[in-house]
Design a protein around this motif. Structure first.
Motif, PDB file in Angstrom:
ATOM      1  N   GLU A 155       0.837  -1.204   0.000  1.00  0.00           N
ATOM      2  CA  GLU A 155       0.000   0.000   0.000  1.00  0.00           C
ATOM      3  C   GLU A 155       0.865   1.245   0.000  1.00  0.00           C
ATOM      4  O   GLU A 155       1.952   1.241   0.562  1.00  0.00           O
ATOM      5  N   LYS A 165      -3.350   9.892  -9.669  1.00  0.00           N
ATOM      6  CA  LYS A 165      -3.005   9.670  -8.267  1.00  0.00           C
ATOM      7  C   LYS A 165      -1.513   9.911  -8.123  1.00  0.00           C
ATOM      8  O   LYS A 165      -0.715   9.205  -8.713  1.00  0.00           O
ATOM      9  N   SER A 209      -6.850  15.340   0.598  1.00  0.00           N
ATOM     10  CA  SER A 209      -6.281  14.427   1.592  1.00  0.00           C
ATOM     11  C   SER A 209      -5.843  13.128   0.918  1.00  0.00           C
ATOM     12  O   SER A 209      -6.428  12.712  -0.085  1.00  0.00           O
ATOM     13  N   GLU A 262      -4.959   9.078   0.254  1.00  0.00           N
ATOM     14  CA  GLU A 262      -5.794   7.889   0.275  1.00  0.00           C
ATOM     15  C   GLU A 262      -4.847   6.723  -0.041  1.00  0.00           C
ATOM     16  O   GLU A 262      -3.868   6.902  -0.742  1.00  0.00           O
ATOM     17  N   ALA A 273      -8.362  15.943  -5.080  1.00  0.00           N
ATOM     18  CA  ALA A 273      -8.588  15.743  -3.650  1.00  0.00           C
ATOM     19  C   ALA A 273      -7.491  16.453  -2.857  1.00  0.00           C
ATOM     20  O   ALA A 273      -6.450  16.803  -3.398  1.00  0.00           O
ATOM     21  N   ASN A 290       0.407   5.831   0.073  1.00  0.00           N
ATOM     22  CA  ASN A 290      -0.521   6.938   0.145  1.00  0.00           C
ATOM     23  C   ASN A 290      -0.368   7.805  -1.093  1.00  0.00           C
ATOM     24  O   ASN A 290       0.740   8.165  -1.479  1.00  0.00           O
TER      25      ASN A 290
END
Ligand code: HEC
Ligand SMILES: [Cu+2]
Length: 333
Positions: A269, A300, A279, A281, A277, A271
């Motif tokens: 994972e 992203k 914040s 994810e 956006a 961030n």
């Protein structure tokens, strides 16, 4: 390659059909300038010595004009300049317009590498062309101004963002990789327009082949993923497409690389900040994430990284190459 018969004093060997004309015109202008420089300075020095101010000298009133002299110094330079213009302009026109049957290669300049795309869909980061045949280059830039410059061919043309430019050449001799007895070294290709931090490393080599060797090379280049395991193909694609410039595969996350290291990341994972956006994810590195990172890098962005990864369109990176890269990244521990 010191004693190459086709070198001129200022330039590398002449390896295209244009090169001789360019050099002859350059040499003509150069020696003409040198001749007049010497002649003018010599006369000047002579006049300074001959006519310097002496005691008791009385100034002559301004002399009237000398028709013969004036006509001579107008007509001779006009003829010389006219010749330079005519020769330069006609050769320039030849260099602008490629013959209709020219073989066409797309050249994409980007910070800081070159990509060449051939009519059969193959692409490469070194330029390969057939010998003795007109080859037209259609130039584009995917970011800032660059300039496509091959000194051995005496061609140079800007690559301008948002528009196409072109140039062309007939290479007159093959290069080889040392196989042929009198093979030449591959020629240098430079970016000749300052384009940012790594401008000086924006280099490529030019290989000129016999037609049959070129056809073989081209076929291999188009099918370079075939007949090898996908991870291996992926590694090739990863290098060929310049991913290695910004991504370490040995865990190096230092400032040397603009992007994060990509080994050992499969299934983990991270961030990211999705587009629009504020914040972060968490997302998992899987097939879809890799594909999106390549096709739409700004969708992203990894936290702490700048959104500087270029978009790889299907023209730049085909679907089967993404598949292979996914297999490669998956295999990296
Ligand atoms: C000019 C530098 C640059 C090049 C070239 C580049 N990348 Fe990136 N890449 C980045 C940066 C910076 C990020 C982090 C910001 C982001 O997510 O967009 C990134 C992020 C990624 C990520 C997500 C990493 C993670 O840990 O979440 C993947 C996957 C990726 N790149 C794959 C590739 C592949 C495959 C190529 C070659 C086809 C490539 N990149 C070429 C700069 C680059
Ligand atoms: Cu450049």
């Amino acid at each position: 390659m010191l004693a190459d018969a086709s070198s001129s004093m200022f330039f590398p060997p002449e390896r295209s059909t244009f090169a001789g004309d360019v050099d002859r015109l350059f040499d003509f202008i150069y020696y003409l300038s040198a001749f007049f420089f010497v002649a003018i300075v010599a006369v000047m020095v002579y006049f300074v010595l001959r006519y310097h101010r002496r005691k008791g000298h009385v100034e002559t009133p301004s002399a009237s004009h000398n028709e013969v002299l004036e006509i001579t110094w107008s007509v001779i330079p006009s003829i010389l300049v006219g010749f330079i213009f005519f020769y330069g302009f006609t050769k320039y026109l030849d260099m602008r317009e490629a013959p209709e049957n020219a073989y066409e290669i797309q050249v994409i300049a980007k910070q800081w590498s070159w990509q060449f795309i051939y009519p059969n869909g193959a692409d490469s980061d070194e330029l390969h062309i057939p010998v003795g045949q007109p080859v037209r280059f259609v130039l584009q830039s995917s970011d800032v101004l660059h300039s496509f410059y091959v000194p051995a061919f005496r061609i140079k043309m800007d690559c301008v963002p948002q528009r196409y430019t072109s140039t062309w050449v007939i290479a007159n001799e093959t290069t080889g990789e040392g196989i042929e007895k009198d093979a030449h070294e591959p020629y240098d290709l430079f970016c000749a327009e300052y384009c940012g931090k790594d401008h000086s490393r924006m280099l490529a080599k030019v290989y000129v082949h016999e037609q049959s060797d070129f056809d073989l090379w081209l076929e291999g280049a188009a099918n370079y993923l075939e007949g090898i395991p996908p991870e291996e193909g992926g590694e090739k694609a990863f290098k060929k497409k310049g991913c290695t410039q910004c991504h370490s595969v040995e865990g190096d996350n230092s400032a040397k690389y603009a992007g994060p290291a990509l080994n050992g990341q499969w299934g983990t994972e991270r961030n990211v900040i999705p587009r629009g956006a504020s914040s972060p994810e968490a997302v998992v590195m899987d097939e879809n994430y890799i594909r999106e990172s390549v096709r739409e890098p700004n969708a992203k962005v990894v936290v702490g990284r700048k959104p500087v990864m270029p978009v790889f369109t299907p023209q730049l990176l085909k679907d089967n190459e993404i598949n292979a890269i996914i297999a490669y990244l998956k295999s990296l521990k």
